[in-house]
Scaffold this motif. Structure first.
Motif, PDB file in Angstrom:
ATOM      1  N   ASN A  26       0.748  -1.291  -0.135  1.00 29.39           N
ATOM      2  CA  ASN A  26      -0.007  -0.164   0.092  1.00 29.39           C
ATOM      3  C   ASN A  26       0.889   1.194   0.035  1.00 29.39           C
ATOM      4  OD1 ASN A  26      -1.727   2.344   0.604  1.00 29.39           O
ATOM      5  ND2 ASN A  26      -3.134   0.775   1.781  1.00 29.39           N
ATOM      6  N   PRO A  27       0.901   1.880  -1.124  1.00 31.98           N
ATOM      7  CA  PRO A  27       1.838   3.095  -1.053  1.00 31.98           C
ATOM      8  C   PRO A  27       1.613   4.170  -0.297  1.00 31.98           C
ATOM      9  CG  PRO A  27       0.353   3.357  -3.025  1.00 31.98           C
ATOM     10  CD  PRO A  27       0.251   1.874  -2.247  1.00 31.98           C
ATOM     11  N   TRP A  28       0.258   4.327   0.128  1.00 34.53           N
ATOM     12  CA  TRP A  28      -0.065   5.353   1.278  1.00 34.53           C
ATOM     13  C   TRP A  28       0.302   4.918   2.648  1.00 34.53           C
ATOM     14  CZ3 TRP A  28      -0.889   9.710  -0.933  1.00 34.53           C
ATOM     15  CH2 TRP A  28      -1.319   9.767  -2.603  1.00 34.53           C
ATOM     16  N   GLN A  29       0.170   3.935   3.071  1.00 34.13           N
ATOM     17  CA  GLN A  29       0.861   3.292   4.386  1.00 34.13           C
ATOM     18  C   GLN A  29       1.972   2.881   4.753  1.00 34.13           C
ATOM     19  OE1 GLN A  29      -2.121   0.187   5.507  1.00 34.13           O
ATOM     20  NE2 GLN A  29      -3.958   1.353   5.269  1.00 34.13           N
ATOM     21  N   GLN A  30       2.603   2.224   3.552  1.00 31.96           N
ATOM     22  CA  GLN A  30       3.974   1.830   3.823  1.00 31.96           C
ATOM     23  C   GLN A  30       5.106   2.567   2.639  1.00 31.96           C
ATOM     24  OE1 GLN A  30       3.063  -2.095   2.765  1.00 31.96           O
ATOM     25  NE2 GLN A  30       2.976  -2.815   4.633  1.00 31.96           N
ATOM     26  N   ARG A  31       4.625   3.617   2.277  1.00 27.29           N
ATOM     27  CA  ARG A  31       5.678   4.277   1.402  1.00 27.29           C
ATOM     28  C   ARG A  31       6.994   4.759   2.099  1.00 27.29           C
ATOM     29  NH1 ARG A  31       3.004   9.066  -1.546  1.00 27.29           N
ATOM     30  NH2 ARG A  31       5.220   9.274  -2.621  1.00 27.29           N
ATOM     31  N   TRP A  32       6.751   5.384   3.424  1.00 26.17           N
ATOM     32  CA  TRP A  32       7.755   5.930   4.132  1.00 26.17           C
ATOM     33  C   TRP A  32       8.889   4.581   4.984  1.00 26.17           C
ATOM     34  CZ3 TRP A  32       8.123  10.316   2.308  1.00 26.17           C
ATOM     35  CH2 TRP A  32       7.094  10.989   2.144  1.00 26.17           C
ATOM     36  N   ARG A  33       8.231   3.444   4.714  1.00 27.11           N
ATOM     37  CA  ARG A  33       9.148   2.379   5.594  1.00 27.11           C
ATOM     38  C   ARG A  33      10.322   2.026   4.664  1.00 27.11           C
ATOM     39  NH1 ARG A  33       4.254  -1.143   8.255  1.00 27.11           N
ATOM     40  NH2 ARG A  33       3.146   0.918   9.228  1.00 27.11           N
ATOM     41  N   GLU A  34      11.109   1.558   5.589  1.00 29.35           N
ATOM     42  CA  GLU A  34      12.314   0.887   4.792  1.00 29.35           C
ATOM     43  C   GLU A  34      12.019  -0.631   4.332  1.00 29.35           C
ATOM     44  OE1 GLU A  34      16.830  -0.828   6.002  1.00 29.35           O
ATOM     45  OE2 GLU A  34      15.854   0.472   7.111  1.00 29.35           O
ATOM     46  N   LYS A  35      12.289  -0.907   3.143  1.00 29.84           N
ATOM     47  CA  LYS A  35      12.115  -2.182   2.491  1.00 29.84           C
ATOM     48  C   LYS A  35      13.339  -3.040   2.148  1.00 29.84           C
ATOM     49  CE  LYS A  35       8.188   0.519   0.574  1.00 29.84           C
ATOM     50  NZ  LYS A  35       8.519   1.624   1.072  1.00 29.84           N
ATOM     51  N   SER A  36      13.182  -4.276   2.178  1.00 28.70           N
ATOM     52  CA  SER A  36      14.371  -5.232   2.030  1.00 28.70           C
ATOM     53  C   SER A  36      13.822  -6.506   1.520  1.00 28.70           C
ATOM     54  CB  SER A  36      15.138  -5.384   3.293  1.00 28.70           C
ATOM     55  OG  SER A  36      14.140  -5.882   4.207  1.00 28.70           O
ATOM     56  N   TRP A  37      15.117  -7.112   1.062  1.00 29.71           N
ATOM     57  CA  TRP A  37      14.953  -8.530   0.616  1.00 29.71           C
ATOM     58  C   TRP A  37      15.773  -9.188   1.453  1.00 29.71           C
ATOM     59  CZ3 TRP A  37      12.190 -11.617  -2.843  1.00 29.71           C
ATOM     60  CH2 TRP A  37      12.776 -12.606  -3.271  1.00 29.71           C
ATOM     61  N   CYS A  38      15.358 -10.452   1.916  1.00 32.72           N
ATOM     62  CA  CYS A  38      16.107 -11.512   2.808  1.00 32.72           C
ATOM     63  C   CYS A  38      15.988 -12.766   2.485  1.00 32.72           C
ATOM     64  CB  CYS A  38      16.052 -10.941   4.333  1.00 32.72           C
ATOM     65  SG  CYS A  38      14.164 -11.516   4.872  1.00 32.72           S
ATOM     66  N   LYS A  39      17.073 -13.738   2.768  1.00 25.04           N
ATOM     67  CA  LYS A  39      16.951 -14.992   2.580  1.00 25.04           C
ATOM     68  C   LYS A  39      16.865 -15.724   3.894  1.00 25.04           C
ATOM     69  CE  LYS A  39      19.398 -18.817   0.249  1.00 25.04           C
ATOM     70  NZ  LYS A  39      20.682 -19.279  -0.566  1.00 25.04           N
ATOM     71  N   GLN A  40      15.806 -16.727   3.902  1.00 25.84           N
ATOM     72  CA  GLN A  40      15.258 -17.346   5.112  1.00 25.84           C
ATOM     73  C   GLN A  40      16.390 -18.430   5.308  1.00 25.84           C
ATOM     74  OE1 GLN A  40      11.903 -16.527   6.385  1.00 25.84           O
ATOM     75  NE2 GLN A  40      12.670 -17.243   8.327  1.00 25.84           N
ATOM     76  N   ILE A  41      16.913 -18.346   6.524  1.00 28.85           N
ATOM     77  CA  ILE A  41      18.022 -19.365   7.186  1.00 28.85           C
ATOM     78  C   ILE A  41      17.281 -20.402   7.799  1.00 28.85           C
ATOM     79  CG2 ILE A  41      20.042 -19.909   8.586  1.00 28.85           C
ATOM     80  CD1 ILE A  41      20.493 -17.789   6.034  1.00 28.85           C
ATOM     81  N   ASP A  42      16.713 -19.985   8.834  1.00 29.75           N
ATOM     82  CA  ASP A  42      15.780 -20.886   9.423  1.00 29.75           C
ATOM     83  C   ASP A  42      14.424 -20.464   9.659  1.00 29.75           C
ATOM     84  OD1 ASP A  42      16.074 -19.286  11.669  1.00 29.75           O
ATOM     85  OD2 ASP A  42      17.887 -20.205  12.429  1.00 29.75           O
ATOM     86  N   GLU A  43      13.664 -20.869  10.733  1.00 28.49           N
ATOM     87  CA  GLU A  43      12.206 -20.455  10.993  1.00 28.49           C
ATOM     88  C   GLU A  43      12.106 -19.180  11.555  1.00 28.49           C
ATOM     89  OE1 GLU A  43      10.052 -23.365  13.343  1.00 28.49           O
ATOM     90  OE2 GLU A  43      10.340 -24.836  11.901  1.00 28.49           O
ATOM     91  N   THR A  44      13.302 -18.562  12.258  1.00 26.45           N
ATOM     92  CA  THR A  44      13.053 -17.234  12.748  1.00 26.45           C
ATOM     93  C   THR A  44      14.021 -16.459  12.260  1.00 26.45           C
ATOM     94  OG1 THR A  44      14.876 -17.928  14.479  1.00 26.45           O
ATOM     95  CG2 THR A  44      12.585 -18.273  15.073  1.00 26.45           C
ATOM     96  N   LYS A  45      15.091 -16.694  11.575  1.00 22.67           N
ATOM     97  CA  LYS A  45      16.059 -15.791  10.955  1.00 22.67           C
ATOM     98  C   LYS A  45      16.000 -15.742   9.683  1.00 22.67           C
ATOM     99  CE  LYS A  45      21.097 -14.892  11.110  1.00 22.67           C
ATOM    100  NZ  LYS A  45      22.387 -15.435  11.801  1.00 22.67           N
ATOM    101  N   CYS A  46      16.201 -14.579   9.137  1.00 21.61           N
ATOM    102  CA  CYS A  46      16.082 -14.261   7.760  1.00 21.61           C
ATOM    103  C   CYS A  46      17.252 -13.161   7.530  1.00 21.61           C
ATOM    104  CB  CYS A  46      14.640 -13.369   7.221  1.00 21.61           C
ATOM    105  SG  CYS A  46      14.757 -13.101   5.664  1.00 21.61           S
ATOM    106  N   GLN A  47      18.191 -13.784   6.615  1.00 22.67           N
ATOM    107  CA  GLN A  47      19.509 -13.167   6.579  1.00 22.67           C
ATOM    108  C   GLN A  47      19.337 -11.899   5.355  1.00 22.67           C
ATOM    109  OE1 GLN A  47      22.552 -15.638   4.952  1.00 22.67           O
ATOM    110  NE2 GLN A  47      24.113 -14.153   5.112  1.00 22.67           N
TER     111      GLN A  47
END
Length: 203
Positions: A26-47
């Motif tokens: 949603n560009p109005w709600q999340q345009r100011w948020r930092e966005k990233s791409w991560c790789k799932q290592i396990d159930e709790t950690k995303c690198q």
């Protein structure tokens, strides 16, 4: 493809190729948020792999190695591009946003990297067919010239034999004619020798 149970999108790429993944928000709600791409290592950690922090400059792309990310804040589309894919790039990834310590997953993507097929093997042809097909076009002209030369030579030999036969026949004819003249003497010679022809004696 999508895994409906976990809401995971499966993206297939070829080794050495490129894939692109779009994550909408949603560009109005999340345009100011930092966005990233991560790789799932396990159930709790995303690198963490790469982030798109400069939301006020959407035309700039952030890159980490062969992975780049761009954020279109007007349309609300986060685009991740992975180039020169390798086998180790396969795995589960996430598009996510971070704001004041709160993380929100936009999309989960399972990346599968397939082995590139360099050459398709064809069934082998019989050796006889291969040898015929491997004859270059110039060989056809060579065979043609050999046959033509053989026929011309044969024709010339036949003409030569014909000419020799005619010349021999003419020689034999010339040798027979002088003998015939000697056998039949001229009438004037007979009278000179005292021999008169039969028609004179009867007269």
């Amino acid at each position: 493809a999508s895994c409906a149970a976990e809401n995971i999108t499966v993206v297939y790429g070829i080794e050495g190729g490129t894939i692109s993944v779009n994550c909408t928000y949603n560009p109005w709600q999340q345009r100011w948020r930092e966005k990233s791409w991560c790789k799932q290592i396990d159930e709790t950690k995303c690198q963490h792999v790469v982030s798109a922090r400069r939301f006020w400059l959407p035309f700039l792309k952030n890159r980490n190695g062969s992975t780049s990310i761009s954020d279109n804040v007007r349309e609300g589309v986060l685009t991740v591009t992975m180039k020169r894919l390798k086998k180790q790039d396969a795995g589960l990834y996430q598009c996510k946003t971070d704001y004041l310590g709160k993380t929100n997953t936009l999309r989960k993507v399972q990346v599968e990297v397939l082995t590139a097929v360099l050459e398709t093997q064809m069934p082998e042809e019989p050796s006889a067919v291969q040898s015929i097909s491997s004859i270059p076009p110039e060989a056809d002209f060579t065979v043609f010239y050999i046959i033509a030369g053989f026929l011309v030579t044969k024709f010339m030999v036949a003409v030569l034999i014909f000419i020799i036969g005619i010349s021999r026949k003419n020689r034999e004819t010339e040798q027979k004619n002088p003998n015939e003249h000697q056998v039949l003497p001229f009438a004037g010679d007979l009278a000179h020798d005292g021999i008169s022809p039969s028609w004179e004696s009867t007269a």
